[in-house]
Design an enzyme around this catalytic site. Sequence first.
Site, mmCIF file in Angstrom:
data_model
loop_
_atom_site.group_PDB
_atom_site.id
_atom_site.type_symbol
_atom_site.label_atom_id
_atom_site.label_comp_id
_atom_site.label_asym_id
_atom_site.label_seq_id
_atom_site.Cartn_x
_atom_site.Cartn_y
_atom_site.Cartn_z
ATOM 1 N N TYR A 1 0.831 -1.208 0.000
ATOM 2 C CA TYR A 1 0.000 0.000 0.000
ATOM 3 C C TYR A 1 0.870 1.265 0.000
ATOM 4 C CZ TYR A 1 -3.772 3.179 1.347
ATOM 5 O OH TYR A 1 -4.685 4.204 1.389
ATOM 6 N N LYS B 1 0.990 3.983 -3.127
ATOM 7 C CA LYS B 1 0.568 5.365 -2.945
ATOM 8 C C LYS B 1 1.731 6.343 -3.127
ATOM 9 C CE LYS B 1 -3.833 4.744 -2.072
ATOM 10 N NZ LYS B 1 -4.908 5.278 -2.940
#
Length: 263
Positions: A168, A172
């Site tokens: 994640y 991002k």
Amino acid sequence: MSTTAAADPAAALRLDGKRALITGATKGIGADIARAFAAAGANLVLSGRDLDELRAARDGLAGTYGVEVDTVAMDLAQPEGPARLAQQAGAVFGGLDVLVNNAGISHPQPVVDTDPKLFDATIAVNLRTPALLAAAVGAAMAEQGTGGAIVNVASAAALAPLPDHYAYCVSKAGLVMATKVLARELGPHGIRANSVCPTVVLTEMGQRVWGEEEKARPMLARIPLGRFAVPREVSDTVVWLASDAASMINGVDIPVDGGYTMG
């Protein structure tokens, strides 16, 4: 920037007549962004995977705010999904003025337990999809010749490491840099690209994951304001970035995190 916006500062925050595509628009942050855009006067193309949820969102927003709302059901994890969505969404109103890349996933895992399949899935949805969709929509905006705004919903996890969120954080962080490249290359066409980087947001999913006091305490201790965000605080930032009020804002990542990423 319009003369109306220059004469009336409040008018600069309106999105009247803007044609906006919002991905992941039926749940959580995406649903709140869609509501905020409709309240600001934008005409919307809502995208998600569940057609029934999209129709319910369309009917609710159109009925409440009197704006035009259409939907495109699309699985953006499919290789051709971003290009197909860009084409279909652009055809609804004859072009787009705003893209909000909001759809995303998370499969929390410690680094030592990284599952390659889940890692690849996270990168595909959180980075590949929004990057390719922004490139396709950006190209159409450039050809359109009337400028535009791209807002990518990244995360505070792009700016500061978050344990058990390896894929994640990587995805991002990549999206934040993709945003800067978009800003650099599309800026000469009058197209602005920016990202927002929220901390934990208390959507329904956020409540499930972070609602336990024992789990939330260490995270809250790192946030000077001592609380998590609510969806409206993200939505208001996205509306501002899409509006004429942010007409000179390009290539920035804005933490919506209560000071979490200060270190």
